[in-house]
Design a protein around this motif. Sequence first.
Motif, PDB file in Angstrom:
ATOM      1  N   TRP A 187      -6.656  -2.613  -2.289  1.00  0.00           N
ATOM      2  CA  TRP A 187      -6.987  -1.973  -1.001  1.00  0.00           C
ATOM      3  C   TRP A 187      -8.485  -1.791  -0.871  1.00  0.00           C
ATOM      4  CZ3 TRP A 187      -9.363   2.739   0.266  1.00  0.00           C
ATOM      5  CH2 TRP A 187      -9.241   3.132   1.602  1.00  0.00           C
ATOM      6  N   THR A 242      -8.205  -8.405   2.298  1.00  0.00           N
ATOM      7  CA  THR A 242      -8.294  -7.891   0.933  1.00  0.00           C
ATOM      8  C   THR A 242      -8.837  -8.934  -0.029  1.00  0.00           C
ATOM      9  OG1 THR A 242      -5.984  -8.492   0.472  1.00  0.00           O
ATOM     10  CG2 THR A 242      -6.393  -6.261   1.294  1.00  0.00           C
ATOM     11  N   PHE A 263       0.798  -1.220   0.000  1.00  0.00           N
ATOM     12  CA  PHE A 263       0.000   0.000   0.000  1.00  0.00           C
ATOM     13  C   PHE A 263       0.835   1.277   0.000  1.00  0.00           C
ATOM     14  CE2 PHE A 263      -3.458  -2.517   2.465  1.00  0.00           C
ATOM     15  CZ  PHE A 263      -3.859  -3.125   1.292  1.00  0.00           C
TER      16      PHE A 263
END
Length: 693
Positions: free
Chosen positions: A434, A459, A36
Amino acid sequence: MPRPAAFFALLLLTSPAFAQGTQADYDRSLGLRQRFADKVFRDKVEPKWYADGTFSYEVSLPEQKKELVLVDPAKGTRTVVTADDLKEKAAAALPTGPGPAGPGGRRGGGRQSNSPDGKWTITIKEFNVVLVNRESKEETPLTTDGKAADSYGRVFWASDSKHFVAIKTKAGGDRKVTLVETSPRDQLQPKTSTYDYLKPGDPIPQAKPHLFDVTAKKEVPVSDELFPNPWDVSYEHWSKDGTRFHFVYNQRGHTVMRVLSVDAATGKVTPVVNEECKTFFDYAHKMYAQYLDDTDEMVWMSERDGWNHLYLIDLKTGAVKNQITKGEWLVRRVDAVDEKTREVRFQANGLFPAQDPYHTHHARIKLDGTGLTHLSDGDGTHPALRFAPDGKHYLTTFSRVDQPPVTELRQTVDGKKVLTLETADITKLDKVGWKPPERFTAKGRDDQTDIYGLIHRPTNFDPAKKYPVIEYIYAGPHGHHVPKAFNPLIRSPMAMAELGFIVVQIDGMGTSWRSKAFHDVCWKNLGDSGFPDRIPWIKAAAAKYPQMDLSKGVGIFGGSAGGQSSTRAVLAFGDFYTAAVSDCGCHDNRMDKIWWNELWMSWPVGKHYEEQSNVTQAKNLKGKLMLVVGELDKNVDPASTFQVASALIKANKDFDLLVVPGGGHGACETPYGQRRRADFFVRHLMGVEPRAK
């Protein structure tokens, strides 16, 4: 005989038999940070102001690119420019505008102080007050009762130099905590160390003001009848004309809070504000006192009407001239008081009923309680405002866990938006899978109060499957703890969820920044930890989302106060919570730091401390428990965890204990501690060996 397809579909919904807690899940969990990272753009705006009232800023773009923007607030324009376009402006760059101001009159004075007229010096010699004539150097001792354990210290002069106040402080206890470092890096043999650490009930330093007449060269007696047992004396301040000395008295136990006025001529003490409550004054987080010298007034913060608000006090009479802010919302902090315009700028929670009440907003209001002006209104939480050097415009940024940051330019006069400068771009974040946590609200223990929290899913979440549920808890009454602002990685709950769990975070009753009644639930009642709100919240979420599997009970983990609460869950609510990991918990409030525990659990130390101790309740353990402690914890005495372990052994209870050599507070957040915590829940909630290939 062949099974129908519907049978296998039902099996998927009723059993978490699919692979969870595998090595691939662990790898994916550990890789979230890198996955991320650097995937959010246009989220940060740092203005550079120029003399002509314009400003520029630079935002990040994908592929390591940048965009330079010039904004003209007067015209309401935003233009993409080049560095060459700004060469002339750059020479006239200005500093940023006024920021938040801290509380007024919090502390002052020193051990040596010169009078305003320059004629006198007060010095502390051998713990006593000595008046020194600066011209002749003549010294006049004014006290003889000072000693090492009861010494004079800070000095406050009246503006006319005719009187001063010296604070005399009686020493408190000298309790120390001893630590054993079993595996020091620089030697073979263990080391011991100690540090100062007062605990609830210990003697505390007690400060009291003493008044002196400079002309008469003597002390003016001041009765301490109205401040007999101080936890703290603060906000010391002389009136502009030098006739009255004011200070705030916070009584030990925190059920009495007074603003007191001492007459300089007579020493008579008069209460300006006298507040007494049955529970506690949250002096550590909801305290504000600003003296307005020119008008002999004070801006005072109080929860007297059930919400944290501001009041205008007449310092001469003690009368409340008016309530400045009011309503079923609260003042979070005061940023600035302008005595000339008679306005106060502040941060607030709950200003917009349709929004999450924990969202922080900004507003301005006149000291007479009129003219409330909203300086923000976006549906999200807002950090500090950033003002132009001339104060005419400001930037505000808001976000939510499910809303990337939005930065706006607004005008100060009425708070109206001029234009939106940036909305953060999370396209790349979305492309790597995400997903934001879900904001969820359910009713609390009274079936009326809304309780707010988050639901974190992995996820690779599959709505056709079942997931064990874990709560990540922190119930400390000093704040609210469920995240509100945008953050691509809320590390602990997201990393745990990625293993194949659904993880929840909840702010139950007893936490702060709602009504006074909401907060008061914690008083003498830390063992409650909001569980009567958390349990129905989780049940309500599971009723809405059948993927939440409560069949094996709910797991729970937390550290510090969260360590106390997570252990409490399997001691007092073991029919619902069946597996807990508790890191560096303050398991017995008699063993923990004095200020935090006496604020919520009160003083003197009573039977309620013992009744809510995880040590005394250890015999009630149901389910699985893992205790973690760092041997060098200087926040919570490590003995607190060992005493729970001792009680569990005496009660013949099975449990896990992880002691981290060299570890401090939060030892479970080390890579090894995190892995052990993950393994614990995979084994006990998923029923499989962790990290299978």
